[in-house]
Design a protein around this motif. Structure first.
Motif, PDB file in Angstrom:
ATOM      1  N   GLU A 115       0.834  -1.204   0.000  1.00  0.00           N
ATOM      2  CA  GLU A 115       0.000   0.000   0.000  1.00  0.00           C
ATOM      3  C   GLU A 115       0.870   1.256   0.000  1.00  0.00           C
ATOM      4  O   GLU A 115       1.749   1.429   0.840  1.00  0.00           O
ATOM      5  N   ALA A 116       0.625   2.116  -0.983  1.00  0.00           N
ATOM      6  CA  ALA A 116       1.361   3.377  -1.068  1.00  0.00           C
ATOM      7  C   ALA A 116       0.567   4.472  -0.353  1.00  0.00           C
ATOM      8  O   ALA A 116      -0.349   4.191   0.423  1.00  0.00           O
ATOM      9  N   ARG A 117       0.897   5.716  -0.606  1.00  0.00           N
ATOM     10  CA  ARG A 117       0.184   6.841  -0.005  1.00  0.00           C
ATOM     11  C   ARG A 117      -1.292   6.769  -0.392  1.00  0.00           C
ATOM     12  O   ARG A 117      -1.632   6.620  -1.558  1.00  0.00           O
ATOM     13  N   ASN A 118      -2.171   6.869   0.577  1.00  0.00           N
ATOM     14  CA  ASN A 118      -3.604   6.694   0.297  1.00  0.00           C
ATOM     15  C   ASN A 118      -4.359   8.011   0.162  1.00  0.00           C
ATOM     16  O   ASN A 118      -5.590   8.014   0.147  1.00  0.00           O
ATOM     17  N   LYS A 119      -3.659   9.119   0.058  1.00  0.00           N
ATOM     18  CA  LYS A 119      -4.306  10.417  -0.110  1.00  0.00           C
ATOM     19  C   LYS A 119      -3.685  11.150  -1.293  1.00  0.00           C
ATOM     20  O   LYS A 119      -2.503  10.992  -1.594  1.00  0.00           O
ATOM     21  N   GLY A 120      -4.525  11.956  -1.964  1.00  0.00           N
ATOM     22  CA  GLY A 120      -4.052  12.751  -3.075  1.00  0.00           C
ATOM     23  C   GLY A 120      -3.374  14.022  -2.597  1.00  0.00           C
ATOM     24  O   GLY A 120      -3.181  14.237  -1.393  1.00  0.00           O
ATOM     25  N   VAL A 121      -3.014  14.878  -3.541  1.00  0.00           N
ATOM     26  CA  VAL A 121      -2.324  16.120  -3.198  1.00  0.00           C
ATOM     27  C   VAL A 121      -3.102  17.314  -3.752  1.00  0.00           C
ATOM     28  O   VAL A 121      -3.919  17.191  -4.667  1.00  0.00           O
ATOM     29  N   GLU A 141       5.710  12.359  -9.234  1.00  0.00           N
ATOM     30  CA  GLU A 141       6.070  13.612  -8.574  1.00  0.00           C
ATOM     31  C   GLU A 141       7.591  13.731  -8.426  1.00  0.00           C
ATOM     32  O   GLU A 141       8.325  12.733  -8.487  1.00  0.00           O
ATOM     33  N   LEU A 142       8.064  14.960  -8.218  1.00  0.00           N
ATOM     34  CA  LEU A 142       9.482  15.251  -8.059  1.00  0.00           C
ATOM     35  C   LEU A 142       9.691  16.159  -6.854  1.00  0.00           C
ATOM     36  O   LEU A 142       8.761  16.853  -6.426  1.00  0.00           O
ATOM     37  N   VAL A 143      10.921  16.146  -6.323  1.00  0.00           N
ATOM     38  CA  VAL A 143      11.320  17.115  -5.304  1.00  0.00           C
ATOM     39  C   VAL A 143      12.322  18.061  -5.961  1.00  0.00           C
ATOM     40  O   VAL A 143      13.353  17.635  -6.486  1.00  0.00           O
ATOM     41  N   ILE A 172      12.955  23.832  -0.831  1.00  0.00           N
ATOM     42  CA  ILE A 172      12.612  22.457  -1.204  1.00  0.00           C
ATOM     43  C   ILE A 172      11.141  22.472  -1.596  1.00  0.00           C
ATOM     44  O   ILE A 172      10.275  22.784  -0.770  1.00  0.00           O
ATOM     45  N   ARG A 173      10.847  22.190  -2.852  1.00  0.00           N
ATOM     46  CA  ARG A 173       9.468  22.229  -3.344  1.00  0.00           C
ATOM     47  C   ARG A 173       9.082  20.866  -3.902  1.00  0.00           C
ATOM     48  O   ARG A 173       9.916  20.151  -4.456  1.00  0.00           O
ATOM     49  N   LEU A 174       7.805  20.534  -3.791  1.00  0.00           N
ATOM     50  CA  LEU A 174       7.265  19.323  -4.395  1.00  0.00           C
ATOM     51  C   LEU A 174       6.483  19.723  -5.632  1.00  0.00           C
ATOM     52  O   LEU A 174       5.790  20.748  -5.624  1.00  0.00           O
ATOM     53  N   ARG A 175       6.553  18.922  -6.687  1.00  0.00           N
ATOM     54  CA  ARG A 175       5.859  19.273  -7.922  1.00  0.00           C
ATOM     55  C   ARG A 175       5.468  18.006  -8.677  1.00  0.00           C
ATOM     56  O   ARG A 175       5.998  16.920  -8.421  1.00  0.00           O
ATOM     57  N   LYS A 176       4.541  18.159  -9.608  1.00  0.00           N
ATOM     58  CA  LYS A 176       4.177  17.077 -10.509  1.00  0.00           C
ATOM     59  C   LYS A 176       5.185  17.032 -11.662  1.00  0.00           C
ATOM     60  O   LYS A 176       5.712  18.065 -12.085  1.00  0.00           O
ATOM     61  N   GLY A 181       1.460  23.443 -11.277  1.00  0.00           N
ATOM     62  CA  GLY A 181       1.980  22.092 -11.089  1.00  0.00           C
ATOM     63  C   GLY A 181       2.690  21.876  -9.766  1.00  0.00           C
ATOM     64  O   GLY A 181       3.074  20.749  -9.451  1.00  0.00           O
ATOM     65  N   MET A 182       2.871  22.915  -8.970  1.00  0.00           N
ATOM     66  CA  MET A 182       3.547  22.781  -7.667  1.00  0.00           C
ATOM     67  C   MET A 182       2.575  22.203  -6.642  1.00  0.00           C
ATOM     68  O   MET A 182       1.408  22.603  -6.577  1.00  0.00           O
ATOM     69  N   ILE A 183       3.047  21.241  -5.860  1.00  0.00           N
ATOM     70  CA  ILE A 183       2.223  20.614  -4.820  1.00  0.00           C
ATOM     71  C   ILE A 183       2.247  21.512  -3.587  1.00  0.00           C
ATOM     72  O   ILE A 183       3.316  21.822  -3.053  1.00  0.00           O
TER      73      ILE A 183
END
Length: 506
Positions: free
Chosen positions: A390-396, A485-487, A494-498, A430-432
């Motif tokens: 099971e991976a992450r169970n919630k979206g962003v 996704e990418l960091v 430090i940003r998270l993005r698609k 596209g940034m999380i």
């Protein structure tokens, strides 16, 4: 490189989870540790109980009869004394020094035999190139002499010792010559690797190779191509990133770097998230700007079957957190091997778990143990591939336009999930920006401003507060991201993005 070792144990807590790995390595090398029970001056100290726990650990790790009959001392590092019995008077550390001279054997090497020096550690200098560090097993080595490197394939490469250095405290000092038993640093062998032997050129004889643990995780490092690329970093091109990664190979023997199918991407393999995370943080502090993908485990074929790496996981936590941890690890295909609950209300649990089951678990464990847990894991072996984990169970929550986040927009979207950003942060398409309450991703406008009118609101004077955002540091970001996704790593952010995001026209 050593002939003996000292195992230091807390008189109150006994052996900690991280003690297991290093002690196991020492016992495998047939070393007989001197056990020092430290902090005996603490009011709650139980030295003899801690000593019994050490013996149990020795037996559990398969120590020989000679190793189980270990010498031990009681000490207080803060007060600066050691003693053989608790009832003895103690003033200084002399009993410890005497124990070292009594129980640690002298080096076995013979300076009259042909030279044999095994490479144990690597270093690098811009002036000298690769520097190899190891102990001289036999013979004598001198600066300027000719020697032969016997590599892992058995090939003999002749070279000259350009510089010879010894160690005095923590400093390196130049030497003219050194004989068997000494630890030295040698330059002149540009292709030497861990475990290989530097020998006499006339009578080259190799020592048994040292095995270095293979990488278990892989990430893709690539040039930053986000809308904010090049604004904060000093080194941003693929050539600069590639040179830095391959320079790391000079000293980081467990790391692997390969060119990917694109000129601006590189496959970097390491022993775990922490190993790769240290490299990323080091590069970030040096001024590099790049982006990394989700860590992926490295699969192998063993006897024709697809296998994956497994790890031995040891958790130390409060007793009331045990149930939730066992449940969460069960979802990640872990198997519990051992469980011990101590009198002070703490529990130690051992699991065997697939390496991919550990990805993202550290953050969950910190929350479940309320920051009081200690987690250690080490590579165990490769086993048959297990089912889906099971991976992450919630979206962003994803920003769909570039701008500056506003309090008004974040407050209105609070019921959609939790945010990773505060008001006043620059965002791009596209940034999380947060985690959604539901499994699917949601596009948001976090830059929306309030339409001002000349009408006063009845609640305008009330104090409105925004819930605290989740701070996404490097370690948490690497654990959190999904396959698409990418960091984004820069010296300042430090940003998270698609990876790629197409938005419908609004």
């Amino acid at each position: 490189m050593v002939d003996g070792c000292i195992l230091i144990v807390d008189a109150n807590e006994g052996p900690m989870p991280q003690t297991r790995f290093v002690l196991k390595k020492a016992l495998e090398k047939e070393l007989c540790p001197i056990v020092v029970v430290n902090k005996i001056d603490r009011p709650q100290a139980t030295p003899h109980i801690s000593l019994d726990k050490v013996l149990d650990l020795f037996l559990e790790l398969g120590a020989s009869d000679n190793q189980c009959d270990f010498p031990y001392l009681f000490a207080s590092g803060l007060a600066g004394y050691a003693k053989e019995n608790l009832d003895d008077e103690a003033k200084d550390m002399q009993p410890l020094f005497k124990a070292i001279t009594r129980y640690v054997p002298p080096p076995l090497g013979n300076p009259e035999k042909p030279l044999q020096l095994q490479v144990t550690t690597l270093d690098y200098s811009e002036y000298l190139g690769r520097i190899v560090i190891g102990r001289i097993s036999n013979g004598t080595i001198s600066a300027g002499q000719q020697a032969a490197l016997i590599n892992e394939k058995g090939d003999i490469i002749k070279a000259k010792v350009t510089k010879l250095m010894g160690f005095e405290g923590l400093q390196r000092v130049e030497m003219e010559s050194a004989s068997a038993g000494l630890i030295v640093a040698v330059s002149g062998f540009a292709n030497a690797n861990i475990g290989e032997t530097i020998a006499c050129p006339n009578q080259p004889q190799a020592l048994p190779l040292i095995k270095v643990d293979e990488p278990t995780l892989q990430m893709t490092f690539s040039v930053n191509d986000s809308p904010f690329a090049g604004r904060e970093g000093k080194f941003v091109t693929s050539r600069q990133i590639r040179d830095r990664l391959f320079r790391e190979l000079e000293t980081n023997v467990a790391l692997r770097v390969e060119d990917a199918n694109s000129p601006d991407k590189f496959l970097v393999s390491g022993r775990g998230e922490l190993h790769l995370g240290i490299l990323i943080e080091t590069m970030r502090r040096e001024g590099y700007e790049f982006q990394v993908s989700q860590p992926q485990v490295i699969y192998r074929e063993v006897n024709g079957q697809s296998c994956e790496p497994y790890e031995l996981l040891v958790l130390d936590m409060p007793e009331d957190s045990v149930g939730s941890c066992i449940e969460r690890l069960g979802q990640r295909k872990a198997e519990m091997q051992n469980m011990h609950i101590s009198a002070n209300g703490r529990a130690q649990l051992e699991f065997v778990i697939p390496a991919r089951g550990l990805i993202g678990f550290r953050g969950d464990f910190i929350r479940m143990s309320r920051g009081e847990g200690i987690m250690n894991h080490s590579f165990l072996d490769y086993r048959q591939l297990i089912g889906n984990i099971e991976a992450r169970n919630k979206g962003v929550l994803v920003a769909f336009e570039e701008g500056i986040s506003t309090f008004y927009a974040l407050k209105n979207a609070e019921d959609r999930g939790v945010f990773f950003i505060k008001p006043g942060i620059k965002v791009y398409k596209g940034m999380i920006v947060g985690e959604h309450n539901r499994p699917q991703d949601l596009d948001l406008n976090v830059c929306k401003t309030k339409q001002l009118t000349n009408h006063r609101s009845a609640t305008g004077d009330e104090l409105v507060q925004l819930q605290s955002p989740i701070e996404m540091n490097l370690e948490r970001a690497l654990e959190y991201i999904g396959p698409d996704e990418l960091v984004e790593i820069t010296p300042e952010s430090i940003r998270l993005r698609k990876i790629a995001k197409k938005f419908a026209k609004r």
